[in-house]
Design an enzyme around this catalytic site. Structure first.
Site, PDB file in Angstrom:
ATOM      1  N   GLY A  53       0.602 -19.417 -38.547  1.00  0.00           N
ATOM      2  CA  GLY A  53      -0.486 -18.921 -38.203  1.00  0.00           C
ATOM      3  C   GLY A  53      -0.037 -17.548 -37.563  1.00  0.00           C
ATOM      4  CB  SER A  54      -1.116 -14.101 -37.617  1.00  0.00           C
ATOM      5  OG  SER A  54      -0.369 -13.863 -38.987  1.00  0.00           O
ATOM      6  N   GLY A  55      -0.890 -14.388 -34.726  1.00  0.00           N
ATOM      7  CA  GLY A  55      -1.359 -14.434 -33.239  1.00  0.00           C
ATOM      8  C   GLY A  55      -0.517 -14.986 -32.326  1.00  0.00           C
ATOM      9  CG  HIS A  56       2.020 -17.988 -32.595  1.00  0.00           C
ATOM     10  ND1 HIS A  56       1.194 -18.554 -32.106  1.00  0.00           N
ATOM     11  CD2 HIS A  56       1.504 -18.663 -33.913  1.00  0.00           C
ATOM     12  CE1 HIS A  56       0.345 -19.465 -32.361  1.00  0.00           C
ATOM     13  NE2 HIS A  56       0.615 -19.798 -33.432  1.00  0.00           N
ATOM     14  CE  LYS A 104       4.636 -21.770 -34.647  1.00  0.00           C
ATOM     15  NZ  LYS A 104       4.728 -21.096 -36.095  1.00  0.00           N
ATOM     16  CG  ASP A 109       2.167 -24.261 -39.556  1.00  0.00           C
ATOM     17  OD1 ASP A 109       1.537 -23.254 -40.233  1.00  0.00           O
ATOM     18  OD2 ASP A 109       2.266 -24.070 -38.349  1.00  0.00           O
ATOM     19  CG  HIS A 215      -2.316 -22.945 -32.026  1.00  0.00           C
ATOM     20  ND1 HIS A 215      -1.375 -23.843 -32.107  1.00  0.00           N
ATOM     21  CD2 HIS A 215      -2.084 -22.028 -33.034  1.00  0.00           C
ATOM     22  CE1 HIS A 215      -0.534 -23.588 -32.968  1.00  0.00           C
ATOM     23  NE2 HIS A 215      -0.786 -22.398 -33.701  1.00  0.00           N
TER      24      HIS A 215
END
Lengths: 329, 329
Positions: A53-56, A104, A109, A215
Site C-alpha cells: 500500500g502507498s502512504g509509507h 511485508k 499483500d 497503518h
C-alpha cells in the site's frame, strides 16, 4: 483534512508522477502506472521487486536503483497492489535470473504477491518480512507485521543481487536479515488517510499508542505520554529480550520517523535508544535515522535493531543509489 | 505538547548528542557543545561556517562534511547562536585560508554572526541569504528572510571551497547563488516550540498561512485552504515574476517540507509546481525534494527555484558527503 493535494482520488497518481519526474535519472514510472522500475536494468541479475500500500514513502519506490530494488508496485493508500501489477512488473524487469518478491507481512499483500508469483511465467521466489515485535497477530496480520526492518532486507539483498548472487541464496540471505531484525513503534497522533478525510483513530492530547502499526493499527496498549528515556527503555528492553543471543552480534540501530515527526526528535530518540542498548552490551556498528518507512502524516517513530555479521555488514556498506538512500556513488 | 523529549531544557543537547553519535564518521560535537565540526578538516581550504536557531534540522548540522560545511553553530530553538560560538568555531576550523560565515537574514543571526566575525582573530567574510519573497520586512527581519535557498548556497560554496577557491571568490559566488534563488512557503499547521509547549499561532481547520516564515512568522495573509494546483499556481507565478530574466537559465526546483508534511504530499507539490514552471518556459535542470529546512513539526512546504549556470551546476553536481545530503561518494 490538512494535506497538499488536489483530490483524494488523484493524490497517488500525482505523487507518483512527481516522484518519477524528480528522479528520472534513476527510475521510470511504467506507462500503465502499475509499477516504477529501475531505469537501467542489469542483465543476468536477480530482479528484486517490492511493493505494498502507498502512504509509507519513501518505502518502496524511494529504494529503487543501483544496489537496492529493481521495481516497486504501489497500491492505493494502505491497500495492497493487485496481482496483475506484480505479474507485469516481473515480466518487465526479469532479465533472466528470476525475481524475488519482498513482501511485508499483511494478509492482503501476502495473498496478492502470492497470486502474482503463481501467475508469473518466469521464476519467482518470495520473502516475507515480519520484524514488528509489538503484537503477534493483528488487524491485518497473521503473525508479526512487516515494518521498518523491510528497508534493511531490501538494502542488503540489493547489494547482494548486484554482485550476482543467485535467487535461492538471496532468499536465504533475506530470511537471515529478517530473522535478525526487531522493531517496535509508538504513535503520538493518528495518520489521516486522504480518502477517509479524518484521523484513523482518536487519541487524547496526553496519550500515545504503544506498539502502533504503520497503518495506525492498534499496538500493545493505549498509554499516557512518556518521556523519551522512558519510551526508549521499554522499547529497547523488549527488543533485546526478543533478540536473544543475536544482540551479541554488531548491530544496526535504525530510528525511523512515521512522517509527522521532525529530525530533532528522532535524534533525541536515537540518543535515548543507544544508551539503553549500550547498557545491555549491544554494539551499535551502524546507524540510520530518518523518516523512511512512514504512515502518512502520523507523528511517531519506531526503533529497529538488526543483528549484523560480516556478510550483512559488507552488503549494508556497499554502494547504493536510490532516491531516498544513497552512498558510495 | 506531543513530542519525543525528556524536557524542553535538554532537547537540543540530547538531539545534538544523538546526531553526533549517529554520524561520528563525518563530524564531531565540540566538547563545549558550542559547535559541530567536520571530522577531517582539509588544510588550506576556506572554512565554511553556518548556524542559527535550532529547529530547522537537518539545516545546518546535517550539511557538515566533504563538499559542504566545515562547521555549524546551533542556537537554542529559534534563537540565534551567541558570538562566542562563532569565535570558537572559526578558531577551531580555520586551517589558514580564512572563514566564510553563511548567515540567514534574521536580525539576531546577522548581529551575532557580525560580532563573531569582528571578534575573530582570523580572516572572516560573511554572506547573508535572503531568498524568501513572501514579505519584504518581517517580524525578525529587515529585508527578506533567508530560508530554503540557504541549502543551495551551502552546497555550491562547499563544492567550490573543496576545489580550493579563495575566500573573496567564494563570497562572490555565494552572492550570485543567493541572488538567483527565490522561495515561498505555506503552512497548514503551526509549529510548537518545546519551551513554549503550545502552538506558535492559532490556525483554523480550513485555513493556511500563505508566505509563512520558518519560525511560524506571519506571511502574506491567512487564507482558506487551497488545492495543490491552486497553491503551486500562486507560488510559482510569484517566483517567476520575481526572478525576471533569470528564469530563462536552467533551474533547480527544490520542494522542501517543514517537518510535519510527508513525502507523498511533497511530491504532489513538486508535480504541481513543475507543471506551472514549465508552462512559463522554465527548464527544470535539477530537482530536490525533502524536509531539509524545517520548522520543527510544522505541516507545510516551500518551493524554491534557483537559476543555475554552468559553474553553479558543476558545483551542485560535485560529490557531497553529509548526514542529510549525499551523492557521488
Amino acid at each position: 483534512m490538512k494535506k497538499f493535494l488536489n483530490s483524494a482520488d488523484t493524490i497517488l497518481e500525482e505523487s507518483l508522477a512527481g516522484f518519477s519526474a524528480a528522479h528520472s535519472d534513476i527510475l521510470t514510472l511504467d506507462s500503465s502506472k502499475k509499477f516504477i522500475q529501475r531505469k537501467h536494468l542489469k542483465p543476468g541479475k536477480v530482479a528484486l521487486i517490492s511493493g505494498g500500500g502507498s502512504g509509507h514513502e519513501p518505502l518502496h519506490g524511494g529504494f529503487i536503483g543501483h544496489g537496492m530494488l529493481d521495481a516497486a508496485c504501489p497500491g492505493q493508500v494502505f491497500t495492497s497492489p493487485t496481482p496483475d501489477q506484480m505479474v507485469e512488473t516481473a515480466a518487465a524487469v526479469d532479465t533472466g535470473a528470476g525475481c524475488l518478491f519482498i513482501v511485508k507481512n499483511y494478509e492482503g499483500d501476502v495473498m496478492n504477491f502470492d497470486m502474482g508469483a503463481e501467475m508469473s511465467s518466469g521464476t519467482v521466489e518470495q520473502i516475507i518480512t515480519n520484524d514488528d515485535i509489538a503484537v503477534e497477530d493483528s488487524t491485518y496480520t497473521t503473525g508479526r507485521r512487516g515494518v521498518a526492518g523491510t528497508l534493511v532486507v531490501e538494502k542488503v539483498l540489493g547489494a547482494a543481487a548486484e554482485e550476482g548472487i543467485p535467487l535461492e541464496s538471496l532468499k536465504k540471505l533475506g530470511e537471515k536479515v529478517n530473522g535478525n531484525a526487531r522493531s517496535l513503534g509508538v504513535a503520538l497522533t493518528s495518520c489521516t488517510v486522504p480518502a477517509a478525510g479524518k484521523p484513523t483513530f482518536d487519541i487524547g492530547e496526553d496519550e500515545m499508542e504503544f506498539g502502533v502499526g504503520i497503518h495506525g493499527e492498534p499496538g500493545r496498549r493505549r498509554d499516557k505520554l512518556k518521556t523519551a528515556d522512558e519510551l526508549a527503555d521499554e522499547i529497547c528492553n523488549a527488543i533485546v529480550a526478543d533478540m536473544g543471543t543475536r544482540a551479541k552480534q554488531p548491530c544496526l540501530l535504525f530510528v525511523n520517523g512515521f512522517g509527522g515527526t521532525p529530525s530533532m526528535e528522532l535524534y533525541v530518540m536515537y540518543h535515548a535508544a543507544r544508551k539503553v542498548f549500550e547498557k545491555h552490551g549491544v554494539t551499535i556498528a551502524r546507524s540510520l535515522v530518518g523518516s523512511l518507512v512512514t504512515s502518512l502524516d502520523m507523528a511517531g517513530c519506531s526503533i529497529t535493531l538488526v543483528a549484523m555479521d560480516d556478510e550483512v555488514l559488507k552488503y549494508w556498506d556497499a554502494p547504493v543509489h536510490t532516491a531516498a538512500l544513497r552512498w558510495g556513488m
